[in-house]
Design a protein around this motif. Structure first.
Motif, mmCIF file in Angstrom:
data_model
loop_
_atom_site.group_PDB
_atom_site.id
_atom_site.type_symbol
_atom_site.label_atom_id
_atom_site.label_comp_id
_atom_site.label_asym_id
_atom_site.label_seq_id
_atom_site.Cartn_x
_atom_site.Cartn_y
_atom_site.Cartn_z
ATOM 1 N N PRO A 3 -7.913 -27.672 -63.000
ATOM 2 C CA PRO A 3 -6.451 -27.566 -63.139
ATOM 3 C C PRO A 3 -5.951 -26.188 -62.754
ATOM 4 C CG PRO A 3 -7.512 -27.401 -65.280
ATOM 5 C CD PRO A 3 -8.594 -27.744 -64.296
ATOM 6 N N THR A 4 -4.770 -26.151 -62.159
ATOM 7 C CA THR A 4 -4.136 -24.880 -61.837
ATOM 8 C C THR A 4 -2.765 -24.747 -62.490
ATOM 9 O OG1 THR A 4 -3.094 -25.721 -59.820
ATOM 10 C CG2 THR A 4 -5.328 -24.817 -59.611
ATOM 11 N N LEU A 41 -4.410 -34.201 -65.773
ATOM 12 C CA LEU A 41 -5.873 -34.188 -65.848
ATOM 13 C C LEU A 41 -6.379 -34.378 -67.274
ATOM 14 C CD1 LEU A 41 -6.642 -31.280 -63.361
ATOM 15 C CD2 LEU A 41 -6.514 -33.734 -62.907
ATOM 16 N N TYR A 60 -0.965 -30.495 -71.565
ATOM 17 C CA TYR A 60 -1.497 -31.267 -70.450
ATOM 18 C C TYR A 60 -1.956 -30.302 -69.359
ATOM 19 C CZ TYR A 60 1.869 -34.545 -72.611
ATOM 20 O OH TYR A 60 2.613 -35.305 -73.492
ATOM 21 N N ASP A 61 -3.211 -30.404 -68.960
ATOM 22 C CA ASP A 61 -3.644 -29.716 -67.748
ATOM 23 C C ASP A 61 -3.176 -30.524 -66.558
ATOM 24 O OD1 ASP A 61 -4.957 -27.427 -68.693
ATOM 25 O OD2 ASP A 61 -6.754 -28.574 -69.173
ATOM 26 N N LEU A 62 -2.648 -29.829 -65.544
ATOM 27 C CA LEU A 62 -2.111 -30.481 -64.353
ATOM 28 C C LEU A 62 -2.859 -30.016 -63.121
ATOM 29 C CD1 LEU A 62 1.673 -29.896 -65.159
ATOM 30 C CD2 LEU A 62 0.328 -31.937 -65.685
ATOM 31 N N GLU A 63 -2.941 -30.873 -62.125
ATOM 32 C CA GLU A 63 -3.678 -30.506 -60.911
ATOM 33 C C GLU A 63 -3.020 -29.338 -60.190
ATOM 34 O OE1 GLU A 63 -2.102 -33.378 -57.380
ATOM 35 O OE2 GLU A 63 -3.588 -34.268 -58.713
ATOM 36 N N SER A 64 -1.685 -29.254 -60.236
ATOM 37 C CA SER A 64 -0.971 -28.134 -59.612
ATOM 38 C C SER A 64 0.480 -28.172 -60.053
ATOM 39 C CB SER A 64 -1.038 -28.209 -58.089
ATOM 40 O OG SER A 64 -0.294 -29.323 -57.618
#
Length: 225
Positions: A3-4, A41, A60-64
């Motif tokens: 994740p970023t 993610l 929430y971890d997010l892809e970008s």
């Protein structure tokens, strides 16, 4: 995929939304819809143990960060159910914050199956010294404390509030650090206390112009269906 980006949501049901209904909606409708949305993610709910409000948190971890600006992420707000529209119209506060990850810290995380606590701090001071302190002293010292799992730093990208008590112009501090711990007992350790009592820490916080700190305990995680 690493994740970023990160989404943090604080919420308070308030007197117009029964807490049981609020939790049923969050657990059985709101998050499950996001479990199948590619930008997300992972999905975790938290509850405050610091006596402060809002009472609830979700992370929430997010892809970008870029993924939050296009479908299918953007369609979530466009396809709300009548139930969700009703809750959001009557909720006391829903405070959403999108962040982007600052470079990962070189100290590896400690794997733990009992990770329960999420202190959240945000602050702003002279940036060069502030960032150097976090990277070179503060996180390395925290990592020595028993029960430390990981620390991650983020920078605010956008934010917004909804609800009866929403403040449209209120903006959180620019930086956020999320520190995860296996137990509340970690905060009693000499190592943790030492990390907060260095001369460099005192110097940094003498220049802080905005700060938040929340301590929340783990409620539930979801797995992708």
């Amino acid at each position: 995929m690493a994740p970023t980006a990160f989404l943090l949501v604080f919420s308070e049901p308030g007197p117009n939304v029964p807490e049981d209904e609020y939790n049923d909606w969050y657990d059985n409708e709101h998050i499950p819809l996001r479990v199948n949305t590619p930008a997300f993610l992972n999905w975790t709910r938290w509850k405050a143990v610091d006596g402060e409000k809002p009472t609830y948190g979700a992370s929430y971890d997010l892809e970008s960060y870029e993924a939050t600006k296009k479908a299918p992420y953007t369609t979530l707000a466009e396809t709300r159910s009548d139930r969700e529209k009703g809750i959001l119209a009557n909720i006391q506060l829903l405070d959403r914050r999108h962040y982007e990850l600052i470079e990962p810290h070189p100290i590896p995380l400690r794997h733990s199956t009992t990770r329960r606590n999420l202190p959240h701090t945000s602050s702003l001071s002279p940036e060069e010294d502030f960032n150097k302190w976090y990277h070179e002293e503060h996180i390395p010292l925290l990592a020595k404390a028993p029960g430390w799992v990981r620390s991650r730093r983020f920078i605010l990208k956008d934010c917004g509030q909804m609800g009866v008590e929403a403040q449209k112009d209120q903006k959180p501090p620019k930086y956020m650090a999320v520190h995860e711990w296996a137990s509340m007992d970690s905060f009693k350790s000499p190592e943790y206390k030492a990390a907060l009592a260095t001369p460099w820490t005192e110097k940094v916080f003498a220049n802080v112009v905005a700060k938040e700190r929340r301590v929340m305990t783990f409620v539930r995680k979801w797995a992708r269906l």
